[in-house]
Scaffold this motif. Structure first.
Motif, short mmCIF file in Angstrom:
data_model
loop_
_atom_site.label_atom_id
_atom_site.label_comp_id
_atom_site.label_asym_id
_atom_site.label_seq_id
_atom_site.Cartn_x
_atom_site.Cartn_y
_atom_site.Cartn_z
N GLY A 21 48.98 39.46 48.21
CA GLY A 21 48.64 37.78 48.56
C GLY A 21 47.65 37.27 47.30
O GLY A 21 47.07 38.22 46.36
N ILE A 22 47.81 35.89 47.18
CA ILE A 22 46.89 35.33 46.43
C ILE A 22 45.40 35.92 46.45
O ILE A 22 44.81 35.96 47.54
CB ILE A 22 47.17 33.83 46.51
N GLY A 23 44.56 36.00 45.43
CA GLY A 23 43.47 36.67 45.46
C GLY A 23 43.13 37.76 46.02
O GLY A 23 41.91 38.38 46.33
N SER A 24 44.14 38.69 46.12
CA SER A 24 43.95 40.11 46.93
C SER A 24 43.27 41.03 45.88
O SER A 24 42.63 42.07 45.95
CB SER A 24 45.35 40.69 47.48
N GLY A 25 43.60 40.77 44.40
CA GLY A 25 43.08 41.59 43.36
C GLY A 25 44.11 42.45 42.50
O GLY A 25 43.64 43.26 41.93
N LYS A 26 45.22 41.89 42.55
CA LYS A 26 46.52 42.35 41.77
C LYS A 26 45.99 42.29 40.18
O LYS A 26 46.35 43.16 39.64
CB LYS A 26 47.78 41.46 41.95
N SER A 27 45.46 41.47 39.78
CA SER A 27 45.32 41.18 38.39
C SER A 27 44.01 42.34 38.07
O SER A 27 44.19 42.84 36.91
CB SER A 27 45.04 39.84 37.80
N GLU A 28 43.27 42.33 38.80
CA GLU A 28 42.14 43.23 38.44
C GLU A 28 42.59 44.76 38.50
O GLU A 28 42.24 45.62 37.65
CB GLU A 28 41.02 43.26 39.57
N ARG A 37 37.81 34.44 47.25
CA ARG A 37 38.03 34.89 45.83
C ARG A 37 39.02 33.99 45.02
O ARG A 37 38.74 33.76 43.94
CB ARG A 37 38.60 36.38 45.72
N ARG A 82 37.96 31.80 41.50
CA ARG A 82 38.82 31.76 40.46
C ARG A 82 39.57 30.59 39.90
O ARG A 82 39.65 30.29 38.72
CB ARG A 82 39.71 33.16 40.40
N ASN A 115 41.18 46.20 48.92
CA ASN A 115 40.20 45.73 48.03
C ASN A 115 38.97 44.84 48.88
O ASN A 115 38.81 43.82 48.40
CB ASN A 115 40.84 45.02 46.85
N GLY A 146 35.85 46.11 49.06
CA GLY A 146 34.51 46.44 48.36
C GLY A 146 34.34 45.89 46.89
O GLY A 146 34.75 44.69 46.70
N SER A 147 33.67 46.66 46.34
CA SER A 147 33.50 46.11 44.72
C SER A 147 34.50 46.58 43.87
O SER A 147 35.52 47.04 44.12
CB SER A 147 32.13 46.83 44.25
N ILE A 148 34.40 45.96 42.40
CA ILE A 148 35.34 45.97 41.59
C ILE A 148 35.36 47.60 41.22
O ILE A 148 36.40 48.12 40.96
CB ILE A 148 35.29 45.09 40.34
N LEU A 204 37.42 49.23 43.45
CA LEU A 204 38.84 49.02 43.21
C LEU A 204 39.48 50.00 42.14
O LEU A 204 40.41 50.36 42.22
CB LEU A 204 39.01 47.77 43.02
#
Ligand code: ADP
Length: 205
Positions: free
Chosen positions: A9-16, A144, A148, A179, A181-183, A186
């Motif tokens: 979903g939006i803001g879940s961390g896909k791009s990271e 998140r 952003r 995701n 926790g921290s980057i 991830l």
């Protein structure tokens, strides 16, 4: 070609997560990036969009007013369907082209295809080998996504409500990376997934 679909979903961390795959030298094709390219200033698709949804979706300089288009389709499912009928085949064709080019030039063990709307869209099913879902708590998604972008909490929640539910996404996943926790955490999870998959790809070759 072995294709991992990366969704969430939006803001879940896909791009990271996608950034980490790229650091691991895995080719990444992102359908959101392609959608932006196809609607960038000067794209032949802009006049078609303006004809379909009115000149109000363009800025004064002729570029796409993404916020106006988003508001327009969020409030109107029929209009959203029309937008998708126009954009999705073009995005798909370009994504396939990128995957084929990567395969030819780089001969990678696998590639990552980022598809935020995977579950809204059956088009990609036949080319995908594994569905990887990035997941986090919904309140975290909201904070998140807000941090952003310029979106308000209400706008983020409206986008989430229009997307496939978290439950359906988790049921459809072959693999889930949590995701919350921290980057760093991830990144470690992506590394672990990568190492496991490389072994699988080697075995299946
Ligand atoms: P998506 O592509 O799924 O919409 P992003 O990867 O862009 O989500 O993440 C949304 C925002 O949250 C970005 O600013 C990103 O840097 C941040 N973010 C993602 N994962 C984490 C995390 N584990 N800890 C802190 N911030 C994160």
């Amino acid at each position: 070609m072995y294709i991992v679909a990366l969704t969430g979903g939006i803001g879940s961390g896909k791009s990271e997560a996608a950034r980490q795959f790229a650091r691991l030298n895995v080719p990444v094709v992102d359908t959101d990036v392609i959608a932006h390219e196809l609607t960038a200033a000067g794209s032949p698709m802009l006049p078609e969009l303006a004809q379909m949804f009115g000149a109000g979706i363009l800025n004064a300089d002729g570029s796409l007013n993404r916020a106006a288009l988003r508001t327009h389709v969020l409030d109107n499912p029929a209009e959203r369907a029309r937008l998708e009928q126009l954009l999705h085949p073009a995005i798909y064709d370009r994504a396939m082209q990128h995957l084929r080019d990567n395969d030819r030039k780089l001969q990678p063990q696998y590639q990552v295809l980022v598809i935020p709307l995977l579950f809204e869209n059956n088009r990609y099913r036949s080319v995908i080998d594994t569905i990887l879902v990035i997941d986090c708590d919904e309140d975290m998604q909201v904070s998140r996504a807000m941090a952003r972008s310029q979106l308000t909490e209400q706008e983020v929640r409206a986008i989430m409500a229009a997307q496939t539910s978290r439950t359906i996404r988790l049921i459809g996943a072959d693999e889930i990376i949590e995701n919350n926790g921290s980057i760093m955490e991830l990144i470690e999870k992506v590394n672990k997934f990568h190492n496991k998959l490389i072994k699988t790809c080697l075995v299946s070759k």
